[in-house]
Design a protein around this motif. Sequence first.
Motif, mmCIF file in Angstrom:
data_model
loop_
_atom_site.group_PDB
_atom_site.id
_atom_site.type_symbol
_atom_site.label_atom_id
_atom_site.label_comp_id
_atom_site.label_asym_id
_atom_site.label_seq_id
_atom_site.Cartn_x
_atom_site.Cartn_y
_atom_site.Cartn_z
ATOM 1 N N ASP A 176 14.583 57.548 85.018
ATOM 2 C CA ASP A 176 15.268 58.718 84.456
ATOM 3 C C ASP A 176 14.292 59.682 83.824
ATOM 4 O O ASP A 176 14.558 60.849 83.694
ATOM 5 C CB ASP A 176 16.254 58.233 83.382
ATOM 6 C CG ASP A 176 17.043 59.361 82.788
ATOM 7 O OD1 ASP A 176 17.420 60.251 83.537
ATOM 8 O OD2 ASP A 176 17.282 59.321 81.586
ATOM 9 N N ARG B 256 17.009 56.828 73.735
ATOM 10 C CA ARG B 256 17.200 57.046 75.163
ATOM 11 C C ARG B 256 16.250 56.148 75.941
ATOM 12 O O ARG B 256 15.196 56.572 76.400
ATOM 13 C CB ARG B 256 16.973 58.511 75.507
ATOM 14 C CG ARG B 256 18.018 59.419 74.915
ATOM 15 C CD ARG B 256 17.732 60.853 75.282
ATOM 16 N NE ARG B 256 17.712 61.016 76.718
ATOM 17 C CZ ARG B 256 18.410 61.927 77.380
ATOM 18 N NH1 ARG B 256 19.204 62.735 76.733
ATOM 19 N NH2 ARG B 256 18.310 62.039 78.681
ATOM 20 N N ALA C 191 17.369 53.790 78.504
ATOM 21 C CA ALA C 191 17.842 53.310 79.793
ATOM 22 C C ALA C 191 17.283 54.148 80.921
ATOM 23 O O ALA C 191 17.041 55.328 80.784
ATOM 24 C CB ALA C 191 19.372 53.337 79.829
ATOM 25 N N THR D 239 21.126 52.699 85.932
ATOM 26 C CA THR D 239 21.866 51.712 85.169
ATOM 27 C C THR D 239 23.344 51.882 85.437
ATOM 28 O O THR D 239 23.785 52.814 86.075
ATOM 29 C CB THR D 239 21.602 51.882 83.666
ATOM 30 O OG1 THR D 239 21.915 53.224 83.292
ATOM 31 C CG2 THR D 239 20.146 51.602 83.333
ATOM 32 N N THR E 240 25.700 55.332 85.805
ATOM 33 C CA THR E 240 24.890 56.508 86.063
ATOM 34 C C THR E 240 24.835 56.777 87.557
ATOM 35 O O THR E 240 25.216 55.930 88.364
ATOM 36 C CB THR E 240 23.464 56.320 85.521
ATOM 37 O OG1 THR E 240 22.910 55.137 86.086
ATOM 38 C CG2 THR E 240 23.488 56.204 84.006
ATOM 39 N N GLU F 266 23.854 46.538 81.726
ATOM 40 C CA GLU F 266 24.343 47.598 80.845
ATOM 41 C C GLU F 266 23.232 48.136 79.955
ATOM 42 O O GLU F 266 22.096 47.660 79.990
ATOM 43 C CB GLU F 266 25.520 47.107 79.995
ATOM 44 C CG GLU F 266 25.191 45.948 79.088
ATOM 45 C CD GLU F 266 25.589 44.623 79.699
ATOM 46 O OE1 GLU F 266 26.085 43.758 78.958
ATOM 47 O OE2 GLU F 266 25.380 44.438 80.921
ATOM 48 N N GLU F 267 23.583 49.167 79.161
ATOM 49 C CA GLU F 267 22.620 49.744 78.227
ATOM 50 C C GLU F 267 22.183 48.689 77.207
ATOM 51 O O GLU F 267 22.960 47.837 76.799
ATOM 52 C CB GLU F 267 23.256 50.937 77.493
ATOM 53 C CG GLU F 267 23.725 52.060 78.417
ATOM 54 C CD GLU F 267 22.568 52.774 79.089
ATOM 55 O OE1 GLU F 267 21.418 52.563 78.649
ATOM 56 O OE2 GLU F 267 22.787 53.519 80.040
ATOM 57 N N GLU G 192 20.401 49.328 74.108
ATOM 58 C CA GLU G 192 20.218 49.632 72.685
ATOM 59 C C GLU G 192 21.329 49.092 71.792
ATOM 60 O O GLU G 192 21.102 48.801 70.619
ATOM 61 C CB GLU G 192 20.047 51.148 72.460
ATOM 62 C CG GLU G 192 21.087 52.001 73.123
ATOM 63 C CD GLU G 192 20.579 52.576 74.428
ATOM 64 O OE1 GLU G 192 20.880 53.732 74.694
ATOM 65 O OE2 GLU G 192 19.894 51.848 75.169
ATOM 66 N N ARG H 21 11.760 54.580 75.647
ATOM 67 C CA ARG H 21 11.917 54.669 77.102
ATOM 68 C C ARG H 21 10.700 55.317 77.749
ATOM 69 O O ARG H 21 10.297 54.957 78.849
ATOM 70 C CB ARG H 21 13.192 55.450 77.451
ATOM 71 C CG ARG H 21 13.209 56.873 76.917
ATOM 72 C CD ARG H 21 14.567 57.535 77.145
ATOM 73 N NE ARG H 21 14.811 57.763 78.539
ATOM 74 C CZ ARG H 21 14.402 58.847 79.196
ATOM 75 N NH1 ARG H 21 13.713 59.778 78.562
ATOM 76 N NH2 ARG H 21 14.680 59.006 80.464
#
Length: 506
Positions: free
Chosen positions: A77, A205, A207, A211, A214, A368-369, A371, A460
């Motif tokens: 990303d 941020r 990810a 993922t 997205t 999944e994310e 954080e 990230r």
Amino acid sequence: MASDGKQFWKRNTAKVPGNIQHVYGAQHPPFDPLLHASLMKAGNRPPPTGTPGKPKKATTFQEFESITSDAWDVADDDDELLAMAAQNLNIEVVMETANKVIENHSKLQEQRQQQMDKITEPDEKDGEEALEEEVEELEEEREEVAEMTTDLSFTSDFLRHSDNRLVKSHSEATVGSPKEVGGEQAGLYRQQSLPHRPVIPLVARMADQNTSGTPAMTEREASRLDKFKQVLAGPNTDLEELRKLSWSGIPRQVRPITWKLLTGYLPANAERRESTLQRKRQEYFGFIEQYYDSRNDEHHQDTYRQIHIDIPRTNPLIPLFQQASVQEIFERILFIWAIRHPASGYVQGINDLVTPFFVVYIFEYIEEEVENFNVASLQEEVLRNIEADSFWCMSKLLDGIQDNYTFAQPGIQRKVKALEELVSRIDEMVHRHMQQYEVEYLQFAFRWMNNLLMRELPLRCTIRLWDTYQAEPEGFSHFHLYVCAAFLVRWRKDILGEKDFQLRCV
């Protein structure tokens, strides 16, 4: 590249005067009046002009800079983010353009609506269907414009605040009417008039693009992923080819196994990997049984106390690292490493170096994310594997830069001096400007070397940067200098326009 680098620094053999005391403060360099006096004396002397026959060194760096301009070209990303970072962005112009696009589409929609009103009754149904399709297309385009402006705003903030100034999220900005605000705030006001898209805090941020929830991979990203899978599928992985692919970024799906191979944690031979993993994981937990109970012994109390204090400060804005189970994992990793490396022991800043490995190896088990992910939902065996893998890979990294953390931190002294010489060669104007205003490189570059820029970049982006570092033979010890120099060159205009560096250097 490593051999070229050695020649490049060959003439820089002089030791830096003075000593830096062993510190537990990564945010600020240790202050030694004798050292600073010596550096200021040296700083007042004009840099050597050199002979007419030696301009190739500066040219070599410029060529190096130009051929590595795709360092952020990607499978991730951060592709969009860091490609934009190479351009001078005018966010206000971007917002104006986006609003004009939306206005034009709105007018076009009204015109089509008027035309539909004139359509005869038999064709009314077909006209309505066509109009619905147009409306859907318009909504999609509006969303794309909103996404573009949000990402541009994010990138602009990142570039604007990367020089250690306070980063504020958009939600913290004061927003009034267009008449009440101007410049950046006016741009922010126009942005908020666009279709809403949540703004994720800069530090969180982490990810990648591919993922859950997205957009699907582009054709180029899918092609890169296939290349990685082909290299990794063989019975003996070609590490040189893997490094070439990794230099421009590693897809998230194969990053865990790629990092383990590039750090030397896993062998290139596929048949030996599973047995190696089992042996190393058992060895790590053997250390836990042998040493961890000694953390409260008198001669280990100071080390453990400092680790215990620093862990909650590690990425405090990311909920993942505030979970008790994660903090316990970090305490064990750092304490065992400190016990096994008495020459340096634990130094504040080493705690940051665990986080990229920990996040990457969590992604090996979840989609999944991360954080806000609750690690308690993972099986105990999985958590043990993540902990052991993070320990060994962090140890491999620190093996190459351990002199950054030994007494007097000679590694950091050498790197700061090398950075100063490098900047004096590639951008003499910036170097002279710092000399003129008595700005010592140690004041800002100490943390860059101690924390490997982890407190200057979102996590990230750090993970993406480490893809390249691990693809280099001496990425963390040598290539890192060029990245630091690139920071100074990238923001040279801001540096040259600054006369009071007190707030930035403190």
